[in-house]
Design an enzyme around this catalytic site. Structure first.
Site, mmCIF file in Angstrom:
data_model
loop_
_atom_site.group_PDB
_atom_site.id
_atom_site.type_symbol
_atom_site.label_atom_id
_atom_site.label_comp_id
_atom_site.label_asym_id
_atom_site.label_seq_id
_atom_site.Cartn_x
_atom_site.Cartn_y
_atom_site.Cartn_z
ATOM 1 N N GLY A 12 0.835 -1.209 0.000
ATOM 2 C CA GLY A 12 0.000 0.000 0.000
ATOM 3 C C GLY A 12 0.863 1.250 0.000
ATOM 4 O O GLY A 12 1.932 1.263 0.607
ATOM 5 N N ARG A 74 0.543 -4.854 -4.936
ATOM 6 C CA ARG A 74 0.697 -5.808 -3.829
ATOM 7 C C ARG A 74 1.206 -7.164 -4.333
ATOM 8 O O ARG A 74 1.018 -8.182 -3.689
ATOM 9 C CB ARG A 74 -0.633 -5.957 -3.090
ATOM 10 C CG ARG A 74 -1.048 -4.715 -2.296
ATOM 11 C CD ARG A 74 -2.025 -5.058 -1.200
ATOM 12 N NE ARG A 74 -2.495 -3.901 -0.463
ATOM 13 C CZ ARG A 74 -1.869 -3.386 0.605
ATOM 14 N NH1 ARG A 74 -0.737 -3.902 1.015
ATOM 15 N NH2 ARG A 74 -2.386 -2.351 1.232
ATOM 16 N N ASP A 75 1.843 -7.169 -5.515
ATOM 17 C CA ASP A 75 2.329 -8.431 -6.084
ATOM 18 C C ASP A 75 3.477 -9.024 -5.279
ATOM 19 O O ASP A 75 4.313 -8.300 -4.752
ATOM 20 C CB ASP A 75 2.817 -8.195 -7.521
ATOM 21 C CG ASP A 75 1.660 -7.847 -8.436
ATOM 22 O OD1 ASP A 75 0.709 -8.630 -8.504
ATOM 23 O OD2 ASP A 75 1.717 -6.772 -9.068
ATOM 24 N N ILE A 134 1.710 3.026 6.986
ATOM 25 C CA ILE A 134 1.005 3.899 7.929
ATOM 26 C C ILE A 134 0.690 3.147 9.221
ATOM 27 O O ILE A 134 0.431 3.758 10.255
ATOM 28 C CB ILE A 134 -0.303 4.482 7.343
ATOM 29 C CG1 ILE A 134 -1.315 3.374 7.012
ATOM 30 C CG2 ILE A 134 -0.019 5.354 6.140
ATOM 31 C CD1 ILE A 134 -2.740 3.896 6.840
ATOM 32 N N ASP A 135 0.722 1.788 9.168
ATOM 33 C CA ASP A 135 0.281 0.990 10.318
ATOM 34 C C ASP A 135 1.294 0.957 11.469
ATOM 35 O O ASP A 135 0.939 0.582 12.585
ATOM 36 C CB ASP A 135 0.010 -0.463 9.880
ATOM 37 C CG ASP A 135 -1.015 -0.549 8.766
ATOM 38 O OD1 ASP A 135 -1.876 0.345 8.700
ATOM 39 O OD2 ASP A 135 -0.955 -1.493 7.967
ATOM 40 N N ARG A 170 -24.337 12.947 20.633
ATOM 41 C CA ARG A 170 -24.286 11.614 20.014
ATOM 42 C C ARG A 170 -23.027 10.839 20.412
ATOM 43 O O ARG A 170 -22.035 11.434 20.852
ATOM 44 C CB ARG A 170 -24.224 11.761 18.488
ATOM 45 C CG ARG A 170 -25.553 12.060 17.861
ATOM 46 C CD ARG A 170 -25.352 12.344 16.381
ATOM 47 N NE ARG A 170 -26.631 12.506 15.711
ATOM 48 C CZ ARG A 170 -26.801 13.124 14.559
ATOM 49 N NH1 ARG A 170 -25.772 13.656 13.931
ATOM 50 N NH2 ARG A 170 -27.987 13.199 14.024
ATOM 51 N N MET A 177 -7.515 3.069 10.162
ATOM 52 C CA MET A 177 -6.781 1.906 9.635
ATOM 53 C C MET A 177 -5.795 1.394 10.687
ATOM 54 O O MET A 177 -5.803 1.848 11.831
ATOM 55 C CB MET A 177 -6.079 2.279 8.342
ATOM 56 C CG MET A 177 -7.002 2.247 7.133
ATOM 57 S SD MET A 177 -6.055 2.526 5.626
ATOM 58 C CE MET A 177 -7.274 2.092 4.385
ATOM 59 N N ARG A 290 -23.470 7.504 15.407
ATOM 60 C CA ARG A 290 -23.087 7.646 14.003
ATOM 61 C C ARG A 290 -21.709 7.031 13.799
ATOM 62 O O ARG A 290 -20.901 6.970 14.733
ATOM 63 C CB ARG A 290 -23.014 9.126 13.601
ATOM 64 C CG ARG A 290 -24.364 9.821 13.559
ATOM 65 C CD ARG A 290 -25.197 9.346 12.374
ATOM 66 N NE ARG A 290 -26.436 10.087 12.234
ATOM 67 C CZ ARG A 290 -27.586 9.777 12.817
ATOM 68 N NH1 ARG A 290 -27.664 8.720 13.619
ATOM 69 N NH2 ARG A 290 -28.672 10.501 12.608
ATOM 70 N N GLN A 298 -6.448 8.347 5.022
ATOM 71 C CA GLN A 298 -5.283 8.339 5.922
ATOM 72 C C GLN A 298 -3.971 8.089 5.175
ATOM 73 O O GLN A 298 -2.894 8.280 5.715
ATOM 74 C CB GLN A 298 -5.453 7.250 6.991
ATOM 75 C CG GLN A 298 -6.579 7.549 7.945
ATOM 76 C CD GLN A 298 -7.099 6.281 8.637
ATOM 77 O OE1 GLN A 298 -6.773 6.014 9.764
ATOM 78 N NE2 GLN A 298 -7.902 5.503 7.935
#
Ligand code: F6P
Length: 372
Positions: A12, A74-75, A134-135, A170, A177, A290, A298
């Site tokens: 990614g 993503r190969d 990013i993770d 609310r 992610m 919601r 992101q």
């Protein structure tokens, strides 16, 4: 003789990829007199020998841009979809690497890329990786390229959701992610003042979450922000997943079949899990709910100054390590130093949030609900 290096971006995309290629390319060319080429679209471009020469002109003006100028995919080299058939294309890639007489192939990517690079290294390819995701879930590095930007985007979203949640009294459940780790949820949740933060490392109990919200209401807060990582799950779902996994490892074919069924049930329950959670919270608390799913927003846009700086440092350090002959390593940032970490230590390992991590302790000190 001057060295030749190839670069590709895989997995990614992530803010900071272009800044890293710029740092690597400029240092390689200016400081070490190397020649640099870039393969298009990750390992697919390497297989198809689609490449571009990267010179000063190609490396200029990309410090601040999002995405990757080379394109990504993503190969996997050993499991390529070629005309609808999945094939091991590693040998063709190695031929292309040899054809270009590359002294190093630098792969910018996350956990999957580290594994793929490791396989190439085992076949004798001189390969280096830069930690991008990013993770923030790559083992062996204190942080990864793109994480700071993603955390910033998620934090800004939580800030904005606060005012609308507050106005309407609310519950707003915001999904971020992070794949199977909770770094983005925890970092952005704390920075944005989330009232409940749910991460995969701590399977949640819906009643515990509802209690946190009801306690807030009793204390006068009529709204709540729940930050949930995409990989977070209830205790029941976590147990189902665990059971399915252990059944699938069994020697008994009936047990394996049962494991498959449980995994299918698990996958079904995971669909719309954040919306399901919001509905359950509405029922239990009587507060309207919601859902906001941030998704790929992101990963987009300009990298933060912290990511630009990290990318530039990792990229230039990588050029230095290649110049002195390093290979088979990921360039990590550890204690504010760029260091090569052997790929065999990194590949296949995931950096999850430790349960005694200072961010988690901070959340508990603040009274943030963690769903446990
Ligand atoms: O690994 C980065 C990441 O954005 C994860 O957070 C997310 O689970 C995944 O990639 C999404 O992948 P894709 O872009 O293929 O939908």
């Amino acid at each position: 003789m001057a060295k030749q290096i190839g670069i590709l971006t895989a997995g990614g995309d992530s803010p900071g990829l272009n800044a890293a290629m710029r740092g690597l390319g400029k240092a390689a060319i200016r400081t070490h007199g190397m020649t640099v080429i870039g393969f298009r679209d990750g390992f697919r471009g390497l297989m198809q020998n689609r490449f571009v020469r990267l010179q000063s002109a190609e490396l200029s003006g990309i410090l601040t841009t999002g995405g990757t100028v080379l394109g990504t995919s993503r190969d996997k080299p050993h499991k390529m979809d070629v005309g609808g058939k999945v094939m091991d294309m590693t040998d063709l890639m190695i031929e292309n690497i040899k054809g270009h007489q590359l002294d190093s192939l630098v792969c910018l990517g996350g956990g999957g890329t580290a594994k793929n690079a490791m396989k190439l290294a085992e076949k004798g390819v001189p390969v280096m990786t830069l930690p991008k995701t990013i993770d923030n879930d790559l083992w062996g590095t204190d942080t990864t390229l793109g994480f700071d930007t993603a955390m910033g985007i998620a934090t800004e979203a939580i800030d904005r959701l606060h005012s609308t949640a507050h106005s309407h009294h609310r519950i707003v459940v915001v999904e971020v992610m992070g794949h199977n780790t909770g770094w983005i949820a925890l970092g952005a949740g704390l920075a944005g003042g989330g009232d409940v933060i749910l991460i995969p490392e701590i399977p949640y109990d819906i009643d515990a979450i509802a209690n946190t919200i009801l306690e807030r209401r009793a204390a006068g807060s009529t709204f709540s922000i729940v930050v949930i990582s995409e990989g977070a799950m209830s205790r029941d779902d976590a147990a189902l997943k665990e059971q399915a996994r252990s059944l699938k490892k069994s020697e008994d074919p009936d047990e394996v079949a049962k494991g498959r069924e449980s995994l299918d049930r698990f996958a079904e329950r995971r669909q719309n899990h954040t919306a399901t959670l919001a509905c359950s919270l509405e029922k239990r608390t009587g507060l309207e709910s919601r859902v906001t799913i941030l998704g790929h927003v992101q990963r987009g846009g300009t990298p933060s100054p912290t990511d630009r700086l990290l990318a530039t440092r990792l990229g230039t350090a990588c050029a230095d390590f290649i110049a002195r002959g390093d290979s088979g390593a990921m360039v990590a940032i550890r204690d504010n130093e760029c260091v090569p970490v052997p790929l065999r230590e990194v590949a296949g390992r995931r950096k999850t949030v430790p349960l005694d991590h200072p961010w988690l302790l901070t959340a508990r000190n603040l009274g943030v609900g963690l769903g446990d």
